[in-house]
Design an enzyme around this catalytic site. Structure first.
Site, PDB file in Angstrom:
ATOM      1  N   TYR A 264      -2.653   0.037   9.685  1.00  0.00           N
ATOM      2  CA  TYR A 264      -3.310  -1.283   9.665  1.00  0.00           C
ATOM      3  C   TYR A 264      -4.136  -1.497  10.938  1.00  0.00           C
ATOM      4  O   TYR A 264      -5.249  -2.015  10.886  1.00  0.00           O
ATOM      5  CB  TYR A 264      -2.261  -2.398   9.517  1.00  0.00           C
TER       6      TYR A 264
ATOM      7  N   ASN B  31       8.333   0.362  10.533  1.00  0.00           N
ATOM      8  CA  ASN B  31       7.345   1.160   9.783  1.00  0.00           C
ATOM      9  C   ASN B  31       6.122   1.454  10.651  1.00  0.00           C
ATOM     10  O   ASN B  31       5.044   0.891  10.484  1.00  0.00           O
ATOM     11  CB  ASN B  31       6.949   0.428   8.489  1.00  0.00           C
TER      12      ASN B  31
ATOM     13  N   ILE C 219       0.875  -1.179   0.000  1.00  0.00           N
ATOM     14  CA  ILE C 219       0.000   0.000   0.000  1.00  0.00           C
ATOM     15  C   ILE C 219       0.903   1.216   0.000  1.00  0.00           C
ATOM     16  O   ILE C 219       1.948   1.213   0.667  1.00  0.00           O
ATOM     17  CB  ILE C 219      -0.959   0.008   1.217  1.00  0.00           C
ATOM     18  N   ALA C 220       0.557   2.214  -0.757  1.00  0.00           N
ATOM     19  CA  ALA C 220       1.381   3.429  -0.802  1.00  0.00           C
ATOM     20  C   ALA C 220       0.528   4.625  -1.212  1.00  0.00           C
ATOM     21  O   ALA C 220      -0.390   4.504  -2.026  1.00  0.00           O
ATOM     22  CB  ALA C 220       2.532   3.256  -1.796  1.00  0.00           C
TER      23      ALA C 220
ATOM     24  N   GLU D 141       2.722  -8.616   5.862  1.00  0.00           N
ATOM     25  CA  GLU D 141       3.953  -8.415   6.641  1.00  0.00           C
ATOM     26  C   GLU D 141       4.347  -6.953   6.523  1.00  0.00           C
ATOM     27  O   GLU D 141       4.191  -6.363   5.457  1.00  0.00           O
ATOM     28  CB  GLU D 141       5.130  -9.213   6.070  1.00  0.00           C
TER      29      GLU D 141
HETATM   30  C1  LIG Z   1       1.593   3.957   5.242  1.00  0.00           C
HETATM   31  C2  LIG Z   1       0.904   4.934   4.292  1.00  0.00           C
HETATM   32  C3  LIG Z   1       0.275   4.172   3.122  1.00  0.00           C
HETATM   33  C4  LIG Z   1      -0.216   5.675   5.080  1.00  0.00           C
HETATM   34  O1  LIG Z   1      -0.996   6.415   4.146  1.00  0.00           O
HETATM   35  P1  LIG Z   1      -1.808   7.715   4.599  1.00  0.00           P
HETATM   36  O2  LIG Z   1      -2.739   8.061   3.489  1.00  0.00           O
HETATM   37  O3  LIG Z   1      -0.883   8.782   5.050  1.00  0.00           O
HETATM   38  O4  LIG Z   1      -2.605   7.155   5.864  1.00  0.00           O
HETATM   39  P2  LIG Z   1      -3.941   7.805   6.489  1.00  0.00           P
HETATM   40  O5  LIG Z   1      -3.933   9.286   6.334  1.00  0.00           O
HETATM   41  O6  LIG Z   1      -5.122   7.094   5.918  1.00  0.00           O
HETATM   42  O7  LIG Z   1      -3.764   7.436   8.011  1.00  0.00           O
HETATM   43  C5  LIG Z   1      -4.684   6.590   8.707  1.00  0.00           C
HETATM   44  C6  LIG Z   1      -4.141   6.320  10.096  1.00  0.00           C
HETATM   45  O8  LIG Z   1      -2.886   5.620   9.997  1.00  0.00           O
HETATM   46  C7  LIG Z   1      -1.990   6.096  11.032  1.00  0.00           C
HETATM   47  N1  LIG Z   1      -0.866   6.832  10.434  1.00  0.00           N
HETATM   48  C8  LIG Z   1      -0.670   7.121   9.127  1.00  0.00           C
HETATM   49  N2  LIG Z   1       0.494   7.794   8.955  1.00  0.00           N
HETATM   50  C9  LIG Z   1       1.037   7.913  10.171  1.00  0.00           C
HETATM   51  C10 LIG Z   1       2.234   8.534  10.654  1.00  0.00           C
HETATM   52  N3  LIG Z   1       3.119   9.144   9.817  1.00  0.00           N
HETATM   53  N4  LIG Z   1       2.491   8.484  11.981  1.00  0.00           N
HETATM   54  C11 LIG Z   1       1.628   7.859  12.829  1.00  0.00           C
HETATM   55  N5  LIG Z   1       0.460   7.279  12.432  1.00  0.00           N
HETATM   56  C12 LIG Z   1       0.171   7.305  11.126  1.00  0.00           C
HETATM   57  C13 LIG Z   1      -2.837   7.016  11.887  1.00  0.00           C
HETATM   58  O9  LIG Z   1      -3.498   6.224  12.855  1.00  0.00           O
HETATM   59  C14 LIG Z   1      -3.814   7.566  10.871  1.00  0.00           C
HETATM   60  O10 LIG Z   1      -4.996   8.071  11.424  1.00  0.00           O
HETATM   61  P3  LIG Z   1      -5.029   9.635  11.853  1.00  0.00           P
HETATM   62  O11 LIG Z   1      -4.472  10.444  10.714  1.00  0.00           O
HETATM   63  O12 LIG Z   1      -6.492   9.881  12.108  1.00  0.00           O
HETATM   64  O13 LIG Z   1      -4.168   9.741  13.075  1.00  0.00           O
HETATM   65  C15 LIG Z   1       1.904   6.029   3.774  1.00  0.00           C
HETATM   66  O14 LIG Z   1       2.586   6.570   4.879  1.00  0.00           O
HETATM   67  C16 LIG Z   1       2.924   5.473   2.794  1.00  0.00           C
HETATM   68  O15 LIG Z   1       2.680   5.422   1.575  1.00  0.00           O
HETATM   69  N6  LIG Z   1       4.126   5.084   3.292  1.00  0.00           N
HETATM   70  C17 LIG Z   1       5.199   4.583   2.430  1.00  0.00           C
HETATM   71  C18 LIG Z   1       4.896   3.225   1.864  1.00  0.00           C
HETATM   72  C19 LIG Z   1       4.759   2.175   2.963  1.00  0.00           C
HETATM   73  O16 LIG Z   1       5.536   2.139   3.911  1.00  0.00           O
HETATM   74  N7  LIG Z   1       3.759   1.292   2.803  1.00  0.00           N
HETATM   75  C20 LIG Z   1       3.495   0.208   3.741  1.00  0.00           C
HETATM   76  C21 LIG Z   1       4.263  -1.011   3.372  1.00  0.00           C
HETATM   77  S1  LIG Z   1       3.796  -2.381   4.395  1.00  0.00           S
END
Ligand SMILES: CC(C)(COP(=O)(O)OP(=O)(O)OC[C@H]1O[C@@H](n2cnc3c(N)ncnc32)[C@H](O)[C@@H]1OP(=O)(O)O)[C@@H](O)C(=O)NCCC(=O)NCCS
Length: 144
Positions: A116, A109, A70-71, A104
Site C-alpha cells: 500500500y 501484515n 486484495i489478494a 484497514e
Molecule cells: C499483499 C499481496 C496482495 C501482495 O501482492 P504481490 O503481487 O506479491 O505484490 P507486488 O509484487 O505487486 O509487490 C509490490 C510491492 O509491495 C511490497 N511487498 C509485496 N510483498 C512483499 C513481501 N513479501 N515483503 C516485503 N514487501 C513486499 C514491496 O514493496 C513490493 O515491491 P518490490 O517487489 O518492488 O519490492 C500478497 O502478498 C497477498 O495476496 N497476500 C495475502 C493476502 C493479504 O494479506 N492481503 C492484504 C489484506 S489487507
C-alpha cells in the site's frame, strides 16, 4: 497471457478461488455474487490465460473508496501484480474525482503495508484490537 478485467459472472468463481487460497477466513462465494449487482462495488482482477490469479475489491460512495481486500495467488507474488491492481484502483479513483481511498490492514501484515505504501497510501491511524479482539488494525489512506 496476462489481462486485467473486473468482477463478472465469468470471473466471480475465479475471484472466490483466489480468496479461498489466500485467507484463513475467506469471504463466501455468495458475498462476491452479491457484489455483481452492487453498483457501489468496484473490482479489478488479473487473469493469466483465463485463470484468475489476483483481485482487488472496494466499495465506494460519495467520492470515498474503502478497499475490502486484495489478494494474489502465492505462486504469482512479488511479480508486481498486487501493485498493478492497486494502480488500477487509484486510476479509477482519480477518474471519478474521489477524495480518498482508505483501508484497514493487520499490523502484522508487513507485505500488504509495504504494498500500500508503494502506491502512495499513508498510515494515518490505528484501531486497537480490531481483529479477533487481539490484533490492531492500521488505517491507511491515499488522498487525491
Ligand atoms: C499483499 C499481496 C496482495 C501482495 O501482492 P504481490 O503481487 O506479491 O505484490 P507486488 O509484487 O505487486 O509487490 C509490490 C510491492 O509491495 C511490497 N511487498 C509485496 N510483498 C512483499 C513481501 N513479501 N515483503 C516485503 N514487501 C513486499 C514491496 O514493496 C513490493 O515491491 P518490490 O517487489 O518492488 O519490492 C500478497 O502478498 C497477498 O495476496 N497476500 C495475502 C493476502 C493479504 O494479506 N492481503 C492484504 C489484506 S489487507
Amino acid at each position: 497471457m496476462i489481462s486485467v478485467t473486473t468482477l463478472t459472472p465469468e470471473t466471480v468463481e475465479g475471484i472466490f478461488l483466489v480468496e479461498q487460497a489466500c485467507f484463513s477466513t475467506p469471504w463466501s462465494l455468495e458475498s462476491f455474487q452479491n457484489d455483481l449487482t452492487n453498483e457501489n462495488a468496484v473490482y479489478f482482477c488479473i487473469e493469466d490465460a483465463g485463470k484468475v490469479i489476483g483481485y482487488v475489491g472496494m466499495w465506494q460512495s460519495f467520492g470515498e473508496g474503502n478497499i475490502n481486500n486484495i489478494a494474489v495467488l502465492p505462486e504469482y507474488r512479488r511479480k508486481g501484480y498486487g501493485k498493478l491492481l492497486l494502480e488500477y484502483l487509484v486510476a479509477y479513483g482519480r477518474e471519478h474525482n474521489f477524495s480518498f481511498l482508505t483501508l484497514e490492514v493487520r499490523e502484522s501484515n508487513q507485505e500488504a503495508r509495504s504494498l500500500y505504501r508503494s502506491v502512495g497510501f499513508l498510515e494515518v491511524g490505528r484501531r486497537k484490537k480490531y481483529y479477533e479482539r487481539t490484533e490492531d488494525a492500521i488505517l491507511m489512506t491515499l488522498t487525491f
